[in-house]
Design a protein around this motif. Structure first.
Motif, PDB file in Angstrom:
ATOM      1  N   PRO A  38       0.824  -1.221   0.000  1.00 33.79           N
ATOM      2  CA  PRO A  38       0.000   0.000   0.000  1.00 33.79           C
ATOM      3  C   PRO A  38       0.854   1.265   0.000  1.00 33.79           C
ATOM      4  O   PRO A  38       1.873   1.348   0.698  1.00 33.79           O
ATOM      5  N   ARG A  39       0.445   2.210  -0.802  1.00 38.32           N
ATOM      6  CA  ARG A  39       1.048   3.543  -0.751  1.00 38.32           C
ATOM      7  C   ARG A  39       0.386   4.330   0.376  1.00 38.32           C
ATOM      8  O   ARG A  39      -0.616   3.892   0.941  1.00 38.32           O
ATOM      9  N   GLU A  40       0.908   5.477   0.637  1.00 43.36           N
ATOM     10  CA  GLU A  40       0.356   6.295   1.719  1.00 43.36           C
ATOM     11  C   GLU A  40      -1.101   6.646   1.425  1.00 43.36           C
ATOM     12  O   GLU A  40      -1.428   7.148   0.335  1.00 43.36           O
ATOM     13  N   ASN A  41      -1.958   6.334   2.385  1.00 42.08           N
ATOM     14  CA  ASN A  41      -3.404   6.638   2.305  1.00 42.08           C
ATOM     15  C   ASN A  41      -4.126   5.885   1.187  1.00 42.08           C
ATOM     16  O   ASN A  41      -5.228   6.259   0.809  1.00 42.08           O
ATOM     17  N   GLU A  42      -3.498   4.831   0.648  1.00 50.58           N
ATOM     18  CA  GLU A  42      -4.160   4.059  -0.410  1.00 50.58           C
ATOM     19  C   GLU A  42      -5.183   3.108   0.198  1.00 50.58           C
ATOM     20  O   GLU A  42      -4.846   2.313   1.087  1.00 50.58           O
ATOM     21  N   PRO A  43      -6.445   3.163  -0.249  1.00 49.34           N
ATOM     22  CA  PRO A  43      -7.457   2.238   0.284  1.00 49.34           C
ATOM     23  C   PRO A  43      -7.076   0.792  -0.019  1.00 49.34           C
ATOM     24  O   PRO A  43      -6.692   0.463  -1.145  1.00 49.34           O
ATOM     25  N   THR A  44      -7.167  -0.049   1.008  1.00 54.01           N
ATOM     26  CA  THR A  44      -6.804  -1.451   0.875  1.00 54.01           C
ATOM     27  C   THR A  44      -7.857  -2.306   1.560  1.00 54.01           C
ATOM     28  O   THR A  44      -8.243  -2.025   2.695  1.00 54.01           O
ATOM     29  N   TYR A  45      -8.307  -3.338   0.855  1.00 53.92           N
ATOM     30  CA  TYR A  45      -9.372  -4.188   1.390  1.00 53.92           C
ATOM     31  C   TYR A  45      -8.933  -5.647   1.328  1.00 53.92           C
ATOM     32  O   TYR A  45      -8.405  -6.107   0.318  1.00 53.92           O
ATOM     33  N   ASP A  46      -9.155  -6.358   2.419  1.00 59.89           N
ATOM     34  CA  ASP A  46      -8.794  -7.766   2.524  1.00 59.89           C
ATOM     35  C   ASP A  46     -10.017  -8.605   2.146  1.00 59.89           C
ATOM     36  O   ASP A  46     -11.053  -8.534   2.812  1.00 59.89           O
ATOM     37  N   LEU A  47      -9.890  -9.392   1.076  1.00 59.78           N
ATOM     38  CA  LEU A  47     -11.036 -10.157   0.581  1.00 59.78           C
ATOM     39  C   LEU A  47     -11.169 -11.534   1.212  1.00 59.78           C
ATOM     40  O   LEU A  47     -12.074 -12.295   0.861  1.00 59.78           O
ATOM     41  N   GLY A  48     -10.271 -11.879   2.101  1.00 63.63           N
ATOM     42  CA  GLY A  48     -10.437 -13.127   2.837  1.00 63.63           C
ATOM     43  C   GLY A  48     -10.467 -14.377   1.981  1.00 63.63           C
ATOM     44  O   GLY A  48     -11.188 -15.328   2.272  1.00 63.63           O
ATOM     45  N   GLY A  49      -9.650 -14.383   0.914  1.00 64.66           N
ATOM     46  CA  GLY A  49      -9.554 -15.570   0.078  1.00 64.66           C
ATOM     47  C   GLY A  49     -10.591 -15.691  -1.016  1.00 64.66           C
ATOM     48  O   GLY A  49     -10.666 -16.726  -1.698  1.00 64.66           O
ATOM     49  N   ASP A 390     -15.843  -2.287   1.046  1.00 68.56           N
ATOM     50  CA  ASP A 390     -15.661  -2.195   2.494  1.00 68.56           C
ATOM     51  C   ASP A 390     -16.514  -3.219   3.246  1.00 68.56           C
ATOM     52  O   ASP A 390     -16.198  -3.587   4.376  1.00 68.56           O
ATOM     53  N   ARG A 391     -17.563  -3.715   2.611  1.00 71.17           N
ATOM     54  CA  ARG A 391     -18.404  -4.714   3.245  1.00 71.17           C
ATOM     55  C   ARG A 391     -17.967  -6.141   2.888  1.00 71.17           C
ATOM     56  O   ARG A 391     -18.546  -7.114   3.382  1.00 71.17           O
ATOM     57  N   LEU A 392     -16.965  -6.242   2.025  1.00 69.13           N
ATOM     58  CA  LEU A 392     -16.425  -7.550   1.678  1.00 69.13           C
ATOM     59  C   LEU A 392     -15.295  -7.979   2.611  1.00 69.13           C
ATOM     60  O   LEU A 392     -14.910  -9.137   2.608  1.00 69.13           O
ATOM     61  N   GLU A 393     -14.755  -7.025   3.355  1.00 71.45           N
ATOM     62  CA  GLU A 393     -13.570  -7.323   4.141  1.00 71.45           C
ATOM     63  C   GLU A 393     -13.776  -8.489   5.098  1.00 71.45           C
ATOM     64  O   GLU A 393     -14.832  -8.600   5.749  1.00 71.45           O
TER      65      GLU A 393
END
Length: 394
Positions: A38-49, A390-393
């Motif tokens: 991730p870059r600074e302030n880059e939105p990142t979402y964890d999809l859990g596989g 954001d609801r997939l995290e």
């Protein structure tokens, strides 16, 4: 933006486990697949596989049709009514996870729809659009097509279509299932007429799709130099050998006869009789083509009787059921389909491609039906249907 902890199927044949997908929502392009810090302030979402696959690309749709039992229900529509129908069907197609299509034309409206979608005026998949299918007088699809007779008229019709914005040419090499009085197994055009159609189209810089059920019609179209054969219902060994020798692509549209057979109580008598005659042979032809190494690209013929828009992903299941490796079937209706129909930068997930993709809750190679209900649909980096990131995290 980064989506990480995902299994990424890239549409070219590769699968990356525990991977990240970085894309730029402003440009709508993929930046990287694999590792991404991730870059600074880059939105990142964890999809859990979860699994990410490219948006589906359907190489054969009819936005002017909506699954009516008879095309007669559409012929009486005004251009304004037909345009509204096309807009509704395009939106439904996109929201089901189809982010690219080759639209087979009706009057001259598909090119208008494609332009409006590209400008962002309305939602829909990326389109390669035709104007009117070219057919003989009284031939298959004459209700909404361009009727011609003789090589000179064939050339004139091609020039007309290109002038009006057609990005490819489609012609009816045989009769069809849904047009009364035409025989799917009998060639329509003469060889000279087909030669003129294909030569003129290629001189104008556009590719050619030939509707062809019967082997003789398919062979004549291949000899004329077409780029794709649509349907290929009655293929024999000689025709399949010609496909391979001339490197012609088959778009089998397995969904179309399946839908009519499964709705026998509501189909017209002639459509049902024709479909019953061709259904099993269609499957046999497809399986033989796969075994022989014919290149296959997925297309549904969506809009034909009971073949509703939004059910496009079922075609991938059919292709796998009748002989293709599941991963090959997915590539045939993503990256390879986009390449064949001319949707540049679509159908794959690699650097600089469009950020068109689906997020799936299950592994599609264990159950292809998961493609029919994507959790999230993304086109150009924007969520156009389903659950926000954001609801997939996990």
């Amino acid at each position: 933006m980064i989506l990480r902890d995902a299994r990424v199927v890239d549409g070219t044949g590769d699968v990356r486990d525990d991977a990240a997908l970085r894309f730029d929502p402003e440009s709508g392009r993929v930046e990287a697949v694999g590792d991404a810090d991730p870059r600074e302030n880059e939105p990142t979402y964890d999809l859990g596989g979860r699994t990410i696959v490219p948006g589906i690309v359907d190489a054969h749709v009819h936005f002017s049709l909506s699954g009516e039992a008879s095309v007669a229900d559409v012929v009486s529509m005004s251009d304004a009514e037909l345009m509204l129908t096309e807009a509704v069907n395009a939106r439904e197609t996109l929201e089901a996870g189809v982010t690219g299509v080759r639209a087979m034309g009706a009057r001259d409206l598909d090119v208008v729809l494609a332009e409006r979608i590209d400008r962002g005026d309305m939602p829909g998949p990326r389109m390669v659009a035709n104007c009117r299918s070219i057919t003989i007088t009284g031939g298959h699809g004459h209700h909404l097509g361009r009727e011609v007779d003789g090589p000179t008229e064939c050339r004139r019709a091609v020039r007309e279509q290109v002038k009006r914005g057609a990005e490819f040419i489609k012609f009816m090499a045989t009769g069809g299932v849904t047009t009364p009085g035409t025989d799917p197994n009998v060639p329509a055009f003469t060889q000279e007429e087909m030669d003129a159609l294909v030569d003129e189209a290629h001189r104008r810089g556009v590719h050619v799709a030939a509707h062809a059920h019967g082997a003789a019609g398919a062979q004549a179209a291949i000899r004329a130099g077409v780029d794709t054969i649509e349907h290929g219902t009655f293929l024999d060994e000689a025709t399949i050998d010609l496909f391979v020798a001339e490197d012609v692509v088959l778009v089998p549209t397995l969904s179309a006869p399946y839908r009519i057979v499964r709705n026998a109580d509501h189909a017209t008598d002639e459509s049902l009789q024709k479909t019953n005659d061709v259904y099993e042979r269609h499957i046999e032809s497809f399986s033989a083509a796969v075994e022989a190494g014919v290149e296959i690209v997925g297309g549904t013929d969506a809009g034909t009787p009971f073949n509703y828009h939004g059910a496009n992903a079922t075609e991938i299941s059919f292709m796998a059921e009748y002989g293709m490796d599941p991963h090959d079937a997915l590539v045939a209706m993503t990256g390879r389909a986009a390449e064949v129909v001319g949707l540049d930068d679509a159908g794959t997930l690699e650097a600089d491609s469009f950020a068109d993709f689906l997020v799936l809750d299950d592994d599609p190679f264990e159950d292809l039906s998961t493609l029919r209900e994507p959790e999230t649909v993304v086109k150009g980096g924007d969520v156009v249907a389903g659950t926000p990131f954001d609801r997939l995290e996990a």
